[in-house]
Design a protein around this motif. Sequence first.
Motif, PDB file in Angstrom:
ATOM      1  N   THR A 183      12.563  -5.658  27.141  1.00 49.62           N
ATOM      2  CA  THR A 183      13.703  -5.344  26.287  1.00 49.62           C
ATOM      3  C   THR A 183      14.045  -6.511  25.365  1.00 49.62           C
ATOM      4  O   THR A 183      14.163  -7.658  25.826  1.00 49.62           O
ATOM      5  CB  THR A 183      14.935  -4.997  27.149  1.00 49.62           C
ATOM      6  OG1 THR A 183      14.610  -3.899  27.990  1.00 49.62           O
ATOM      7  CG2 THR A 183      16.139  -4.655  26.284  1.00 49.62           C
ATOM      8  N   ASN A 236       7.813  -2.926  31.287  1.00 50.75           N
ATOM      9  CA  ASN A 236       8.691  -2.741  30.141  1.00 50.75           C
ATOM     10  C   ASN A 236       9.339  -4.064  29.766  1.00 50.75           C
ATOM     11  O   ASN A 236       9.451  -4.979  30.584  1.00 50.75           O
ATOM     12  CB  ASN A 236       9.742  -1.671  30.410  1.00 50.75           C
ATOM     13  CG  ASN A 236      10.556  -1.973  31.655  1.00 50.75           C
ATOM     14  OD1 ASN A 236      11.277  -2.964  31.712  1.00 50.75           O
ATOM     15  ND2 ASN A 236      10.440  -1.118  32.670  1.00 50.75           N
ATOM     16  N   ASP A 272      18.198   1.765  21.523  1.00 52.67           N
ATOM     17  CA  ASP A 272      19.491   2.071  22.134  1.00 52.67           C
ATOM     18  C   ASP A 272      20.533   2.364  21.056  1.00 52.67           C
ATOM     19  O   ASP A 272      20.827   1.498  20.227  1.00 52.67           O
ATOM     20  CB  ASP A 272      19.929   0.871  22.985  1.00 52.67           C
ATOM     21  CG  ASP A 272      21.194   1.162  23.771  1.00 52.67           C
ATOM     22  OD1 ASP A 272      21.833   2.217  23.537  1.00 52.67           O
ATOM     23  OD2 ASP A 272      21.566   0.334  24.619  1.00 52.67           O
ATOM     24  N   THR A 299      13.516  -1.416  23.617  1.00 52.17           N
ATOM     25  CA  THR A 299      12.752  -1.605  24.845  1.00 52.17           C
ATOM     26  C   THR A 299      11.344  -1.055  24.640  1.00 52.17           C
ATOM     27  O   THR A 299      11.180   0.097  24.225  1.00 52.17           O
ATOM     28  CB  THR A 299      13.419  -0.877  26.029  1.00 52.17           C
ATOM     29  OG1 THR A 299      14.734  -1.404  26.217  1.00 52.17           O
ATOM     30  CG2 THR A 299      12.616  -1.067  27.307  1.00 52.17           C
TER      31      THR A 299
END
Lengths: 296, 296, 296
Positions: free
Chosen positions: B237, B235, B268, B242
């Motif tokens: 970000t 992953n 987010d 992300t």
Amino acid sequence: GYGRFGLNYNSDAVFNESQIDMRMRINIDGSVETDSGITFGGRIRLQYDENTVSDNDSDGLVSNDRAGAQLSPAMLYATGFGVRVEVGNANTAYDSVALMYNSEIGYLDRGFGDPNGNYFSFNSTPYGSEEINRMGLFVSYSAGGFNGRISLVDPDQTGAVIDEEELSLSVDYAFGQATVAAAYVDNAAGVENAQALFLGAEYAISDAANIGLLYFDYDEDLDANDSVRVTLYGNYTMDAITFKGYVATDDQDGLANDTAYGLGVDYDLGGARLSGDIHRSYAEETIAGLGVRFDF
Amino acid sequence: GYGRFGLNYNSDAVFNESQIDMRMRINIDGSVETDSGITFGGRIRLQYDENTVSDNDSDGLVSNDRAGAQLSPAMLYATGFGVRVEVGNANTAYDSVALMYNSEIGYLDRGFGDPNGNYFSFNSTPYGSEEINRMGLFVSYSAGGFNGRISLVDPDQTGAVIDEEELSLSVDYAFGQATVAAAYVDNAAGVENAQALFLGAEYAISDAANIGLLYFDYDEDLDANDSVRVTLYGNYTMDAITFKGYVATDDQDGLANDTAYGLGVDYDLGGARLSGDIHRSYAEETIAGLGVRFDF
Amino acid sequence: GYGRFGLNYNSDAVFNESQIDMRMRINIDGSVETDSGITFGGRIRLQYDENTVSDNDSDGLVSNDRAGAQLSPAMLYATGFGVRVEVGNANTAYDSVALMYNSEIGYLDRGFGDPNGNYFSFNSTPYGSEEINRMGLFVSYSAGGFNGRISLVDPDQTGAVIDEEELSLSVDYAFGQATVAAAYVDNAAGVENAQALFLGAEYAISDAANIGLLYFDYDEDLDANDSVRVTLYGNYTMDAITFKGYVATDDQDGLANDTAYGLGVDYDLGGARLSGDIHRSYAEETIAGLGVRFDF
């Protein structure tokens, strides 16, 4: 949540004419406000009513049936900037409109001037076997005294069962001493071609007195269920006492009497109320109640 | 608890390809800290998932089935000085190990790189008919970056039903930018000789990027269920966004394709996240989702 | 609420002699105090016990039975000026009297000096199929060391099922180092002509020691169930340790032994207690337990 309990009398009850009636309702809520100003949350309702089977089996007998408090399906929501979106066990536009239930009286908040026909609403208990896979959507917008709503409920979103989606719309507007409201629902309660229309108006004559007029038109393929109901109601407050009354007419086929009416008195206990109500039903029953209602 | 809702798409669904998916979970906890420094407590979980029968009878038909939020069995615990003991609907060592679910993506936290086979874990809903008298025990010890766990679950502690107790063990250790984990379970989910082994490692390349490798080996007497699954995931970000991805291989007999993969994006919202995910399954289905997840 | 868990041993168990025993109880309460000084409120109980079927169907098989935490029916109350009124799943006068359960020992609070016969009390789980429409009323009055109570429970207030209403009365009074109590119940548990009488006295010899004597007389039409039980008990506290003991006699027909006794030790953990208990039953079983009980 709230609690209510009291005595209930029905002149035509098959068994006991007088029984104790009670409910306890607790809304279990959770929510979080995001930095963006949108609040996300959800609700599951916990409710107990007397004389209710909560855990029924399939045999049609009472064997092994049980009775306790019940849990609703969950509703999740997002709200911000005057808009509210609900998913799951959502409220519906028709059920949420202003004024619709304002003719109710007594500790049980009841009356024969209530909406006719069936339609979906937030389900306080588990979905029944026909609606296991039910899914609702609701969007509302509020600005000043205006509220508008639209909702869609699919009784089975898996599509395994052939059914109809209920669509409903409602608006209401409060200005000065007056409030007006209108609502419409199609495929009401998932019944094809079942439609209901509501129009209502309320006027505050003074700080102490209100009067209102409600019009309900329910129509479906099975004509025997069709009805037009008109309800006139009013209330008047003197110190801790509020007097309430309504008279309603219904043209549905087969009613013993096309007029019903009721009178109620509330006594404010400062955080709770003691309420008495007496009604004459369309079936010419005399129904009366005396009890307490408190919110916590 | 938390809530999540969104749209879910499955290219090979028997009925509706697109459905609304939702869950509301509330953990009802109680605890007390004693003068000795040991905390005693417990948990019952309240959860609702859409399209779920909560109250099913024995007739195999939907008649009288109902759907509402459900209550889990309770877990009780004692914790202090790095040690935690759980009794009842206990967590298990295998299910609690670090990294195991880190390849999951989307608002539903799912993926085809998840553990294979069946094993016990904290049960979010009532025990089924085979596990009415289930009893679990769990002990963990934590010190610095180290965690060790052992658990035992007896599917029927009354002994009336012949069954096998599930035993599981796990350890994980975080040091600097790396985390490693290992877990083993015997008589998994109470199935005699069903065994699963897990090995995992994750490395933080930078503050913004992680990469991990997971190895799952599930083995039981019925060879058709055996599988070795290997999952590579990562992953990255950037500000509020992300990116996540995984690719997994599974050698189980009968899979249309031994490779599955998925991509996800989280945005987010500052207390909630908007997540999209798309997967290609071992059965060559295309599965996608877009929704919101929030914790409260 | 509270939690408790521990080991339980029964020398004559059909299957496993030793099992883990646990309970988690959470009282979900709501209340509001009115300006008039009366408080209105209600309670629904959430409880899980191990080895308990929570959702049983009617087929007499375990198929589709499930086990999770259970919800009680609700009790609503009003209290003020020393008077308390309860409606619904109400407490009963007989079950609420002082001293009655004071001979209990161990983390399970049990003993063979407990009341004999059946009688109604607050129901922690859903009503069974014979009591779906049960309705209870309870009134108590307290002043100084005096408590008086009266209760009425109708197992079926709809009147559809022929049954008997349970009536019970109780009083207790604490003065100086002594407490005395008396209670009576008629049509106990809804069984016609089933009657129970309780008399009890307890004396605090010192700050550290108590001694008590209980007399229970249960009588119904079916003589085989009749019994007179007399229980002598005492306890003594030294620092964090409390020793407890009882001896009880019962003249019911068919008992292997008309005497039962038990010894218990509590260790105070400062917010929780570790308790051990060992009993010799009327059936000449040896029963022992060791566990923790904590309140939150």
